[in-house]
Design an enzyme around this catalytic site. Structure first.
Site, PDB file in Angstrom:
ATOM      1  CG  ASN A 198      -0.408  -0.169   2.491  1.00 58.48           C
ATOM      2  OD1 ASN A 198       0.743  -0.582   2.624  1.00 58.48           O
ATOM      3  ND2 ASN A 198      -1.152   0.148   3.525  1.00 58.48           N
ATOM      4  N   GLY A 221       2.488  -5.441   7.770  1.00 59.91           N
ATOM      5  CA  GLY A 221       1.505  -6.162   6.965  1.00 59.91           C
ATOM      6  C   GLY A 221       0.315  -6.532   7.819  1.00 59.91           C
ATOM      7  CB  SER A 222      -2.440  -8.854   7.218  1.00 57.19           C
ATOM      8  OG  SER A 222      -1.737 -10.057   7.054  1.00 57.19           O
ATOM      9  N   GLY A 236       1.548 -11.307  10.481  1.00 60.23           N
ATOM     10  CA  GLY A 236       2.403 -10.934  11.602  1.00 60.23           C
ATOM     11  C   GLY A 236       2.434 -12.022  12.666  1.00 60.23           C
ATOM     12  CD  GLU A 277       4.647  -0.335  13.342  1.00 55.98           C
ATOM     13  OE1 GLU A 277       3.429  -0.059  13.421  1.00 55.98           O
ATOM     14  OE2 GLU A 277       5.478   0.043  14.174  1.00 55.98           O
ATOM     15  CB  CYS A 282      -2.079   0.294   8.701  1.00 54.26           C
ATOM     16  SG  CYS A 282      -0.913   1.667   8.700  1.00 54.26           S
ATOM     17  CD  GLU A 305       7.941   0.937  11.089  1.00 56.32           C
ATOM     18  OE1 GLU A 305       9.119   1.316  10.883  1.00 56.32           O
ATOM     19  OE2 GLU A 305       7.435  -0.033  10.513  1.00 56.32           O
TER      20      GLU A 305
END
Ligand code: NAD
Length: 591
Positions: free
Chosen positions: A256, A332-333, A337, A354, A388, A562
């Site tokens: 994304n 990612g999802s 994760g 994340e 997200c 992050e």
């Protein structure tokens, strides 16, 4: 993700032009391969010459003959024009040479990026990538297999134990600044490549490319924060700590925000002195591969940045499990994760995650609706909801509910949806037809659960993966559409009675990434900021990230942060040293 950043807190401004102006004002000496006299046009020409000489296939720019042919084609087709969707029409005009030419190389075959250069994949696999907004071919990209991952990790290890391991912090800082400069200098190509690869509106991607540069710049400065400390513990003992790079980092990013997620991952790792093997999503590796080329051009040594596009369950999983990897950083999802966490458990690998979100946007009756309505529209439909941090659950105080739903839906329906390369477009296409089908499937689930589709709710016809801004009203928080991450332009609007119920609903979800509160009561804003279980909270502001401020999740939205000093820490080990400074022998048992 509506990123506020140093050069542009207003997403409507041209951040990249500002960033470029900033470059030209004071930082020309740092621009890679650019003399002080070179202007923007020279830079473009230089980039074009470079592209033409290095890559076997030419730039997608029509010759005069092509334009004539295109115009003829257009005249022939004029009757059908009225029946076409705007995005198809734009795309046709572009391909016919009527709309402005594009800056990127198309039909280029991208290799993997290992040990400082583009290389053929040992796997032999090359995939054709298409533009999601048109279905037209864009480029070919090599996919990495296990042998390629082995090679990339070997290169990363050699660089860590070689030149990069000896590169002092001030030189790492200079190189990160140089990479930021290179992103700005190549911004037009990167922006167009990303826009065409992902299908998002160019107006959004401009900001994301600018923020990628700012991110490298911020970490270039943040290197100064890496330091151990001495702690006075008394007696004749000197005690101090050292910070050391954790080693070779495996980084995995989604489709994304390809370049921005790569920048978020690479910059702190390089600042800390780590080397990296980064796996982009196989559908969107192009700007990340260009970023690695720019890293090599500005002098970041071979092996420090390696890029291995490939499928998650095979190449990604192999990378995570590889014994040569010391730390894994994943975006990612939540499902992936969780699987990665399992893979990291046995070898006790350092890990940061994340993950997904289903973020609430709380609107109280005392809110300033002139801001709350358009900002709430922006907070869900930015990046077509494939974000997200999308505020996909709008919670509205009951007394305002009907008025808000009407106003929000009217505003959403006015958005400009169309050709991602059109500067006026606010929402482009989704990443693929398959993803559009998934989004639509969830909307259908919502209908069956009793939600009312106020606007949108049907896929747009045509080749592109377009889906309109969709509003589901009459939603209860227990419904699947209110609990599952739809990851598309779909918002659920849920009523609440009072503040306590608003907080309860906001927290009644497995995610906890971001939240926004709209109220004219400052006390309530701060009160709720403490009560909502999310890593980032906005009060009367839809933005969620800014270089230097921690971004990350509570609960199943992951752990680690992050974009901040906390991120550098995730790429460092702390070592404690004890030293005897006494003149006496050290013999604790008197033996
Ligand atoms: P995904 O989990 O399917 O894929 C993400 C990446 O992981 C891709 O590169 C994929 O190839 C790789 N992958 C998939 N399975 C793997 C496996 N078994 N082992 C190793 N790697 C594997 O997610 P997606 O659908 O591509 O991305 C969207 C998700 O990312 C959403 O849930 C979104 O919320 C989340 N996201 C989170 C943030 C954040 O900062 N929290 C930012 C952007 C996206």
């Amino acid at each position: 993700m509506e990123r506020a950043h140093l050069v542009d807190v207003d997403p409507n401004e041209d951040a990249l032009e500002d960033a470029q102006a900033e470059q030209e004002d004071g930082q020309q000496h740092r621009l890679p391969r650019q003399s002080a006299d070179e202007g923007e046009d020279d830079q473009e020409e230089r980039g074009r010459r470079k592209d033409e000489s290095e890559h076997p296939v030419g730039i997608d720019r029509r010759t005069a003959e092509d334009v004539e042919a295109g115009e003829e084609e257009l005249h022939d087709d004029a009757e059908q024009k009225e029946n076409r969707h705007p995005e198809e029409e734009h795309s046709r005009l572009r391909h016919a040479g009527i709309l402005p030419p594009m800056a990127v190389v198309t039909q280029r075959e991208f290799g993997l990026f290992i040990d400082g250069e583009a290389v053929e994949p040992a796997s032999g696999e090359v995939r054709e990538l298409t533009e999601p907004a048109t279905g037209a071919p864009l480029a070919k990209a090599a996919m990495a297999g296990e042998a390629d991952v082995d090679r990339a990790i070997e290169a990363a290890r050699a660089a860590l134990e070689g030149l990069w391991g000896k590169t002092p912090p001030n030189e790492r800082s200079r190189l990160l600044h140089a990479l930021a400069d290179a992103i700005v200098a190549n911004r037009k190509e990167l922006t167009e490549l990303e826009t065409r690869n992902v299908g998002k509106a160019v107006s959004s991607v401009k900001g994301e490319v600018a923020v990628s540069a700012e991110n490298f710049r911020w970490y270039a400065s943040a290197i100064a924060s890496i330091a151990g400390r001495t702690t006075p513990i008394g007696g004749s003992i000197l005690a101090y700590t050292l910070k050391e790079p954790v080693g070779v980092a495996a980084q995995i990013v989604p489709w994304n925000y390809p370049i921005m997620m790569a920048a978020w991952k690479l910059a702190p790792a390089l600042a800390a002195g780590c080397t990296v093997v980064l796996k982009p999503d196989p559908a969107t590796p192009l700007t990340v591969l260009r970023l690695a080329e720019l890293a090599a051009e500005v002098g970041i040594p071979a092996g420090v940045v390696n890029i291995v596009p490939g499928d998650g369950p095979t190449t990604g999983s192999y990378l995570v499990r590889h014994p040569g990897v010391d730390k894994v950083a994943f975006t990612g999802s939540t499902a992936t994760g969780s699987e990665i966490m399992r893979l990291c458990a046995e070898p006790v690998k350092r890990l940061s995650l994340e993950l997904g979100g289903k973020s609430p946007n709380l609107v109280f009756a005392d809110a300033n609706l002139a801001d709350a309505v358009p900002s709430s529209v922006y907070a869900i439909y930015y990046a077509a909801g494939q974000s997200c941090d999308a505020r996909s659950r709008v919670l509205v105080e009951r007394s305002l509910y009907d008025e808000f739903v009407n106003s929000f839906s009217e505003t959403a329906a006015r958005m400009k949806v169309g050709d991602p390369l059109d500067a006026e477009t606010q929402m482009g296409s989704l990443i693929s037809q398959a993803h559009r089908d998934k989004v639509h499937g969830l909307v259908e689930t919502g209908r069956k659960e009793g939600a009312e589709v106020v606007t949108g709710g049907e896929p747009t016809d045509g080749d592109g993966a377009f889906y309109p801004p969709t509003v589901l009203a009459g939603v209860e928080n227990r419904m699947a559409v209110a609990q599952e991450e739809i990851f598309g332009p779909v918002v659920t609007v849920i009523p609440f009675e009072d503040e306590a119920e608003a907080v309860r609903i906001a927290n009644d979800v497995k995610y906890g990434l971001t939240a926004t509160v709209w109220t004219s009561d400052p006390g309530r804003g701060h009160r709720l900021a403490r009560q909502i279980k999310s890593g980032v909270i906005g009060i009367n502001l839809p933005n969620t990230a800014f270089p230097g401020l921690p971004f990350g999740g509570y609960k199943q939205s992951g752990f680690g942060r992050e974009g901040s000093l906390e991120t550098i820490e995730m790429y460092l080990e702390t070592k404690t040293i004890f030293v005897s400074t006494g003149g006496k022998p050290v013999n604790p048992w008197g033996l």
